[in-house]
Design a protein around this motif. Structure first.
Motif, PDB file in Angstrom:
ATOM      1  N   GLU A  85       0.853  -1.189   0.000  1.00 44.12           N
ATOM      2  CA  GLU A  85       0.000   0.000   0.000  1.00 44.12           C
ATOM      3  C   GLU A  85       0.887   1.236   0.000  1.00 44.12           C
ATOM      4  O   GLU A  85       2.075   1.170   0.305  1.00 44.12           O
ATOM      5  N   GLU A  86       0.292   2.356  -0.313  1.00 37.84           N
ATOM      6  CA  GLU A  86       1.036   3.614  -0.301  1.00 37.84           C
ATOM      7  C   GLU A  86       1.321   4.000   1.143  1.00 37.84           C
ATOM      8  O   GLU A  86       0.407   4.172   1.942  1.00 37.84           O
ATOM      9  N   VAL A  87       2.598   4.129   1.470  1.00 41.03           N
ATOM     10  CA  VAL A  87       3.020   4.391   2.845  1.00 41.03           C
ATOM     11  C   VAL A  87       3.599   5.792   2.939  1.00 41.03           C
ATOM     12  O   VAL A  87       4.384   6.221   2.082  1.00 41.03           O
ATOM     13  N   THR A  88       3.228   6.479   3.999  1.00 38.98           N
ATOM     14  CA  THR A  88       3.759   7.830   4.208  1.00 38.98           C
ATOM     15  C   THR A  88       4.845   7.869   5.262  1.00 38.98           C
ATOM     16  O   THR A  88       5.830   8.580   5.115  1.00 38.98           O
ATOM     17  N   HIS A  89       4.708   7.068   6.321  1.00 39.37           N
ATOM     18  CA  HIS A  89       5.715   7.005   7.374  1.00 39.37           C
ATOM     19  C   HIS A  89       5.931   5.542   7.772  1.00 39.37           C
ATOM     20  O   HIS A  89       4.990   4.749   7.761  1.00 39.37           O
ATOM     21  N   LYS A  90       7.180   5.213   8.130  1.00 37.08           N
ATOM     22  CA  LYS A  90       7.462   3.840   8.546  1.00 37.08           C
ATOM     23  C   LYS A  90       8.639   3.835   9.520  1.00 37.08           C
ATOM     24  O   LYS A  90       9.508   4.717   9.476  1.00 37.08           O
ATOM     25  N   ALA A  91       8.674   2.804  10.399  1.00 39.89           N
ATOM     26  CA  ALA A  91       9.734   2.721  11.420  1.00 39.89           C
ATOM     27  C   ALA A  91       9.876   1.286  11.909  1.00 39.89           C
ATOM     28  O   ALA A  91       8.937   0.479  11.842  1.00 39.89           O
ATOM     29  N   TRP A  92      11.092   0.979  12.396  1.00 35.79           N
ATOM     30  CA  TRP A  92      11.381  -0.304  13.058  1.00 35.79           C
ATOM     31  C   TRP A  92      11.721  -0.009  14.519  1.00 35.79           C
ATOM     32  O   TRP A  92      12.506   0.894  14.820  1.00 35.79           O
ATOM     33  N   LEU A  93      11.146  -0.824  15.419  1.00 30.32           N
ATOM     34  CA  LEU A  93      11.416  -0.668  16.847  1.00 30.32           C
ATOM     35  C   LEU A  93      11.796  -2.008  17.448  1.00 30.32           C
ATOM     36  O   LEU A  93      11.323  -3.061  17.010  1.00 30.32           O
ATOM     37  N   ASN A  94      12.660  -1.967  18.456  1.00 29.95           N
ATOM     38  CA  ASN A  94      12.975  -3.131  19.285  1.00 29.95           C
ATOM     39  C   ASN A  94      12.585  -2.759  20.706  1.00 29.95           C
ATOM     40  O   ASN A  94      13.195  -1.890  21.312  1.00 29.95           O
ATOM     41  N   ARG A  95      11.554  -3.433  21.201  1.00 28.37           N
ATOM     42  CA  ARG A  95      10.932  -3.000  22.461  1.00 28.37           C
ATOM     43  C   ARG A  95      10.483  -1.549  22.283  1.00 28.37           C
ATOM     44  O   ARG A  95       9.713  -1.257  21.393  1.00 28.37           O
ATOM     45  N   SER A  96      10.976  -0.649  23.105  1.00 27.54           N
ATOM     46  CA  SER A  96      10.590   0.761  22.957  1.00 27.54           C
ATOM     47  C   SER A  96      11.692   1.569  22.287  1.00 27.54           C
ATOM     48  O   SER A  96      11.606   2.806  22.202  1.00 27.54           O
ATOM     49  N   ASN A  97      12.753   0.877  21.810  1.00 25.77           N
ATOM     50  CA  ASN A  97      13.877   1.569  21.180  1.00 25.77           C
ATOM     51  C   ASN A  97      13.664   1.671  19.671  1.00 25.77           C
ATOM     52  O   ASN A  97      13.401   0.659  19.009  1.00 25.77           O
ATOM     53  N   ILE A  98      13.791   2.875  19.142  1.00 27.15           N
ATOM     54  CA  ILE A  98      13.644   3.087  17.706  1.00 27.15           C
ATOM     55  C   ILE A  98      14.942   2.681  17.007  1.00 27.15           C
ATOM     56  O   ILE A  98      16.025   3.136  17.366  1.00 27.15           O
ATOM     57  N   LEU A  99      14.818   1.801  16.010  1.00 19.60           N
ATOM     58  CA  LEU A  99      15.979   1.377  15.231  1.00 19.60           C
ATOM     59  C   LEU A  99      16.119   2.221  13.970  1.00 19.60           C
ATOM     60  O   LEU A  99      17.201   2.723  13.660  1.00 19.60           O
ATOM     61  N   PHE A 100      15.026   2.348  13.210  1.00 21.91           N
ATOM     62  CA  PHE A 100      15.017   3.149  11.990  1.00 21.91           C
ATOM     63  C   PHE A 100      13.685   3.885  11.882  1.00 21.91           C
ATOM     64  O   PHE A 100      12.627   3.348  12.223  1.00 21.91           O
ATOM     65  N   THR A 101      13.718   5.103  11.376  1.00 19.21           N
ATOM     66  CA  THR A 101      12.529   5.825  10.915  1.00 19.21           C
ATOM     67  C   THR A 101      12.800   6.150   9.453  1.00 19.21           C
ATOM     68  O   THR A 101      13.638   7.005   9.138  1.00 19.21           O
TER      69      THR A 101
END
Length: 346
Positions: A65-81
């Motif tokens: 689908e058309e995505v505007t924002h995306k991120a990867w998290l480990n627990r509450s830690n942001i890995l990538f935005t």
């Protein structure tokens, strides 16, 4: 990546894990060990992905689908935005970030990497989230074990074998001589006997890899025990052998004595041959002086034992017993002499 690794496509998103054996960086040749994890709302129970410590894993977030924002998290830690990396861990990298694939790669997975991972994105003005739980397994390994031990018979022996692994490994002690098994890290042997002297093998296993196993050698010391002494006939001018065998740990030292307690010495007609568990008196040319009583004396640091035997001419009176106690032959001779003296006085 091959089609087998991509799995099926779903509306919304799908999260997939691919384990890559340590040292293989070619995604096209990677072996898929995980399965697709479907996109879900909050509260959906996460699926599990299992990987061995030291291997690598790729977590794939498929989007159609058309995505505007995306991120990867480990627990509450942001890995990538998006393509911006927030993690300071060099082992974590972004594999793809496009309209259909948002995947991360963890190199040389550590135990601390275990836990929940989340791929979250904004699609059609609606938040979407996908969960996966990474499980890190560690093969069972023995980290500390008793050294080889030497004890005296009758003492207590305590062995230990400590192992680590994920999941928690089992520890089993195996007796090499009898094949019996005992569960647990600690093995206690009360009042050990000489028959229990053997190799004891510790085996640890958690089903992740082949069992790890190591041995402990237990030596049991005990004083000599003479097991083979016989009166022997001998012909003049012929050869003869007197044998004295003794079981002992450490091995016994042997000495031979004649009737009057003189040590037997080698000459051109008589030779002493000592072996590990026995001693031999070798007569190369039997003469009259060789006939008589011989005593074998076996000793080690724990004690001593002796036994007497006769070398006799066939047809002559043969002693019927062999003494197994120190000084028995001398005591018998003295007792006979005293008895005869008392009878003469009467």
């Amino acid at each position: 990546t091959s089609d087998l690794c991509l799995g099926e496509r779903f509306s919304g998103a799908a999260l997939q894990a691919t384990n890559i054996v340590k040292g293989n960086d070619d995604d096209d040749d990677a072996i898929c060990k995980g399965s697709s994890v479907h996109g879900a709302e909050f509260g959906h129970l996460p699926d599990n992905i299992t990987v061995l410590e030291g291997e690598s894993v790729t977590l794939r977030c498929r989007i159609d689908e058309e995505v505007t924002h995306k991120a990867w998290l480990n627990r509450s830690n942001i890995l990538f935005t998006g393509t911006d990396k927030w993690s300071l861990d060099r082992r974590v990298t972004l594999v793809n970030s496009n309209n259909s694939d948002f995947s991360i790669h963890i190199d040389k997975v550590q135990v601390t990497d275990e836990g929940p991972y989340t791929c979250t994105f904004q699609a059609n003005n609606k938040p979407r989230i996908v969960h996966v739980y990474l499980i890190v397994q560690v093969p069972a390994r023995i980290v500390n074990i008793s050294k080889n031990v030497s004890v005296n018979e009758g003492e207590n022996v305590n062995l230990y074998c400590l192992a680590v692994g994920r999941p928690e490994p089992t520890v089993t002690w195996k007796e090499q001589k009898y094949g019996t098994l005992r569960e647990g890290e600690f093995l206690e042997i009360t009042e050990i006997t000489r028959q229990q002297a053997q190799d004891y093998e510790c085996i640890t296993n958690n089903g992740v890899a082949p069992p790890d196993q190591r041995k402990v050698i237990v030596t049991v010391n005990y004083p000599p025990m003479i097991t083979d002494m016989k009166n022997m006939p001998a012909h003049l001018g012929k050869t003869a052998i007197l044998r004295c065998e003794a079981m002992a740990v450490p091995p016994a030292s042997f000495e031979w004595y004649r009737d009057d307690h003189r040590p037997v010495e080698s000459d051109n007609t008589l030779r002493i041959k000592n072996e590990k568990t026995r001693s031999l008196l070798l007569f190369t040319n039997v003469t009259e002086k060789h006939f008589g009583n011989y005593t074998c004396f076996a000793s080690n640091r724990l004690g001593a034992s002796n036994a007497s035997m006769l070398l006799f001419r066939p047809g002559a009176l043969q002693g019927r017993g062999t003494g197994l106690h120190a000084g028995m032959s001398v005591i018998v001779c003295v007792w006979v002499s005293l008895s005869a003296a008392l009878l003469l006085k009467v």
